[in-house]
Structure formats: C-alpha cells, structure tokens
Design a protein around this motif. Structure first.
Motif, PDB file in Angstrom:
ATOM      1  N   PHE A  86       0.822  -1.089  -0.220  1.00  0.00           N
ATOM      2  CA  PHE A  86      -0.434   0.078   0.358  1.00  0.00           C
ATOM      3  C   PHE A  86       0.884   1.345  -0.349  1.00  0.00           C
ATOM      4  N   ILE A  87       1.728   1.460   1.044  1.00  0.00           N
ATOM      5  CA  ILE A  87       2.359   2.736   0.905  1.00  0.00           C
ATOM      6  C   ILE A  87       3.364   2.957  -0.405  1.00  0.00           C
ATOM      7  N   GLN A  88       4.320   1.634  -1.071  1.00  0.00           N
ATOM      8  CA  GLN A  88       4.879   1.847  -2.515  1.00  0.00           C
ATOM      9  C   GLN A  88       3.937   2.566  -3.259  1.00  0.00           C
ATOM     10  N   LYS A  89       2.944   1.707  -3.187  1.00  0.00           N
ATOM     11  CA  LYS A  89       1.496   2.211  -4.787  1.00  0.00           C
ATOM     12  C   LYS A  89       1.177   3.918  -4.520  1.00  0.00           C
ATOM     13  N   ILE A  90       0.776   3.968  -2.939  1.00  0.00           N
ATOM     14  CA  ILE A  90       0.115   5.727  -2.926  1.00  0.00           C
ATOM     15  C   ILE A  90       1.418   6.710  -2.740  1.00  0.00           C
ATOM     16  N   ALA A  91       2.422   5.930  -2.463  1.00  0.00           N
ATOM     17  CA  ALA A  91       4.111   7.281  -2.368  1.00  0.00           C
ATOM     18  C   ALA A  91       4.123   7.067  -4.317  1.00  0.00           C
ATOM     19  N   ASP A  92       4.159   6.528  -4.715  1.00  0.00           N
ATOM     20  CA  ASP A  92       4.343   6.612  -6.022  1.00  0.00           C
ATOM     21  C   ASP A  92       3.569   7.261  -7.281  1.00  0.00           C
ATOM     22  N   GLN A  93       2.965   8.698  -6.598  1.00  0.00           N
ATOM     23  CA  GLN A  93       2.950   9.617  -7.917  1.00  0.00           C
ATOM     24  C   GLN A  93       3.796  11.096  -7.780  1.00  0.00           C
ATOM     25  N   GLU A  94       3.456  11.611  -8.455  1.00  0.00           N
ATOM     26  CA  GLU A  94       4.385  12.540  -8.745  1.00  0.00           C
ATOM     27  C   GLU A  94       4.016  13.765  -7.302  1.00  0.00           C
ATOM     28  N   ASN A  95       5.599  14.067  -6.832  1.00  0.00           N
ATOM     29  CA  ASN A  95       4.841  15.480  -5.272  1.00  0.00           C
ATOM     30  C   ASN A  95       4.257  14.327  -4.208  1.00  0.00           C
ATOM     31  N   PHE A  96       4.246  13.153  -4.354  1.00  0.00           N
ATOM     32  CA  PHE A  96       3.471  12.985  -3.125  1.00  0.00           C
ATOM     33  C   PHE A  96       4.251  13.524  -1.442  1.00  0.00           C
ATOM     34  N   VAL A  97       3.676  13.439  -1.114  1.00  0.00           N
ATOM     35  CA  VAL A  97       4.249  14.541   0.415  1.00  0.00           C
ATOM     36  C   VAL A  97       3.380  12.447   1.048  1.00  0.00           C
ATOM     37  N   ILE A  98       4.902  12.470   2.080  1.00  0.00           N
ATOM     38  CA  ILE A  98       5.285  11.340   3.047  1.00  0.00           C
ATOM     39  C   ILE A  98       5.419  12.242   4.659  1.00  0.00           C
ATOM     40  N   ALA A  99       4.497  11.733   5.634  1.00  0.00           N
ATOM     41  CA  ALA A  99       5.183  12.514   6.883  1.00  0.00           C
ATOM     42  C   ALA A  99       4.617  11.287   8.002  1.00  0.00           C
ATOM     43  N   SER A 100       6.019  10.724   7.787  1.00  0.00           N
ATOM     44  CA  SER A 100       6.573   9.264   9.389  1.00  0.00           C
ATOM     45  C   SER A 100       7.028   9.802  10.157  1.00  0.00           C
ATOM     46  N   ILE A 101       6.362   9.045  11.956  1.00  0.00           N
ATOM     47  CA  ILE A 101       6.906   9.815  13.012  1.00  0.00           C
ATOM     48  C   ILE A 101       7.366   7.804  13.653  1.00  0.00           C
ATOM     49  N   SER A 102       7.835   8.311  14.813  1.00  0.00           N
ATOM     50  CA  SER A 102       8.657   7.435  16.098  1.00  0.00           C
ATOM     51  C   SER A 102       9.343   6.235  14.981  1.00  0.00           C
ATOM     52  N   SER A 103       8.397   5.479  15.815  1.00  0.00           N
ATOM     53  CA  SER A 103       8.864   4.179  14.823  1.00  0.00           C
ATOM     54  C   SER A 103       8.658   3.914  12.940  1.00  0.00           C
ATOM     55  N   SER A 104       7.238   4.385  12.655  1.00  0.00           N
ATOM     56  CA  SER A 104       7.019   4.094  11.635  1.00  0.00           C
ATOM     57  C   SER A 104       8.147   4.395   9.990  1.00  0.00           C
ATOM     58  N   PRO A 105       9.078   5.209  10.005  1.00  0.00           N
ATOM     59  CA  PRO A 105       9.713   5.377   8.748  1.00  0.00           C
ATOM     60  C   PRO A 105      10.755   3.885   9.193  1.00  0.00           C
ATOM     61  N   MET A 106      10.608   3.013  10.019  1.00  0.00           N
ATOM     62  CA  MET A 106      10.718   1.775   9.000  1.00  0.00           C
ATOM     63  C   MET A 106       9.418   0.824   8.326  1.00  0.00           C
ATOM     64  N   LEU A 107       8.421   1.237   7.912  1.00  0.00           N
ATOM     65  CA  LEU A 107       7.639   1.331   7.048  1.00  0.00           C
ATOM     66  C   LEU A 107       8.577   1.652   5.417  1.00  0.00           C
ATOM     67  N   LEU A 108       8.964   2.457   5.584  1.00  0.00           N
ATOM     68  CA  LEU A 108       9.645   3.514   4.351  1.00  0.00           C
ATOM     69  C   LEU A 108      10.269   2.917   3.885  1.00  0.00           C
ATOM     70  N   ALA A 109      11.042   2.484   5.593  1.00  0.00           N
ATOM     71  CA  ALA A 109      12.609   2.126   5.050  1.00  0.00           C
ATOM     72  C   ALA A 109      12.228   0.510   4.285  1.00  0.00           C
ATOM     73  N   LYS A 110      11.610  -0.142   4.269  1.00  0.00           N
ATOM     74  CA  LYS A 110      10.863  -1.516   4.306  1.00  0.00           C
ATOM     75  C   LYS A 110      10.530  -1.231   2.580  1.00  0.00           C
ATOM     76  N   ALA A 111       9.805  -0.437   2.209  1.00  0.00           N
ATOM     77  CA  ALA A 111       9.168  -0.620   1.500  1.00  0.00           C
ATOM     78  C   ALA A 111       9.911   0.716  -0.438  1.00  0.00           C
ATOM     79  N   GLY A 112      10.942   0.822   0.858  1.00  0.00           N
ATOM     80  CA  GLY A 112      12.968   1.100  -0.315  1.00  0.00           C
ATOM     81  C   GLY A 112      12.264   2.565  -0.243  1.00  0.00           C
ATOM     82  N   LEU A 113      11.319   3.401   0.399  1.00  0.00           N
ATOM     83  CA  LEU A 113      11.511   5.014   0.315  1.00  0.00           C
ATOM     84  C   LEU A 113      12.324   5.727   1.185  1.00  0.00           C
TER      85      LEU A 113
END
Length: 180
Positions: A86-113
C-alpha cells in the motif's frame, strides 16, 4: 482537492497524529482513515478508530499525502506485505508527501522510500542495526527531518512534524495554535 491518507494499524500512537490532523482540519483538507479492514483499530491508548476505507478499496489518485504514526510493535506491521505494498503504491505519485513519525519510518525503509534520503526514527541504534532496513549513514539525530517530500520525526517531535506536514501539503493554518 486531493486528500491525505491516514494509515492505521494495531497499537498506532494516537497522540502523534493530533497536531497533523488538527492542522489539516483547520486548513480544510480532507482525510481518509485507511486500514486492512473496516473493523475498529485499537491504538496504544485504547482508542478505537474505524477506517473510512480499506487498503483494497483505495483509489490512489484521490490522495496527495500520507500520515504514518508509530506503534507499540511496528515489527508485525513491517512484516505484513499488505501495508508495505500500500505504501509503495500510494507513494508512487509525483510530488506525493509522506510524514512518518516514531517507529513508522521503518515502514518507509522496508518500502524502499528512504533510499538516499536523510531521516530520523524513534528507534535505538541497536534496533536500527538489528532490523537491517536502514542506511545509518543517512540517519540524522534531529527531532524532525525533512528531505524533499518525506518528513520523519521521533515521537516527541509530533508538533513540529505536524506543522512541517501542513506546510508541505500547502494548507492554511494558524501555527501559533500549536505553540511558540
């Protein structure tokens, strides 16, 4: 106007979302709470929230941003490929903004973002090393870090994180409501 997706998972941290969601509401920006099911999702403070839509129902083009909160046990969330996809698909848009806090950047790391991005995370160095997902050379000790369209923070930085997110998605809000 496009919406902000708020992804919830078991034991999400309610307080980390408060400022960001308040800023979005003040600025007239719609949100959609998203989870695996439409059943209640219980947060770490025992607050139960209902999703507006499930991961499987999302029309990704309806969104221009994503909020990710930390949780008591992020490992079980990281291991669930539905969240990562889900994170990979939704983030695959031009100028998409993501705010990730606390432990959740681990999700971004896993998603390759987080590749090539400066970041911070609310995990101890030993936990970052153990999980094997982070590039420690890009880790910044700051409370909140913005690198392009990705904003990361440690949990206690939730006010500044929310303010930076509001600015990044270009909503009008009164910053003085949130301190200073």
């Amino acid at each position: 106007m496009k919406k902000t997706a708020v992804l919830l998972y078991p034991q999400f941290s309610e307080y980390e979302l408060t400022t960001a969601i308040s800023i979005l509401m003040q600025g007239g920006k719609s949100i959609s709470v998203i989870s695996l099911t439409k059943e209640g999702v219980k947060g770490e403070a025992n607050l139960t929230c209902l999703a507006d839509e499930t991961i499987d129902q999302v029309n990704y083009q309806d969104f221009d941003s994503l909020l990710l909160t930390g949780c008591m046990d992020i490992t079980s969330v990281v291991e669930n490929e539905k969240y990562i996809n889900f994170i990979q698909k939704i983030a695959d848009q031009e100028n998409f903004v993501i705010a990730s806090i606390s432990s959740s950047p681990m999700l971004l790391a896993k998603a390759g973002l987080l590749k090539g991005k400066k970041y911070t995370v609310g995990l101890l160095e030993e936990h970052r090393e153990q999980c094997g997902l982070f590039n420690d050379a890009n880790y910044v000790e700051d409370l909140v870090v913005q690198d392009g369209n990705i904003i990361t923070a440690r949990g206690s930085g939730f006010i500044k994180w929310g303010v930076l997110f509001g600015e990044a998605v270009k909503v009008d809000f009164e910053e003085s409501w949130y301190g200073k």
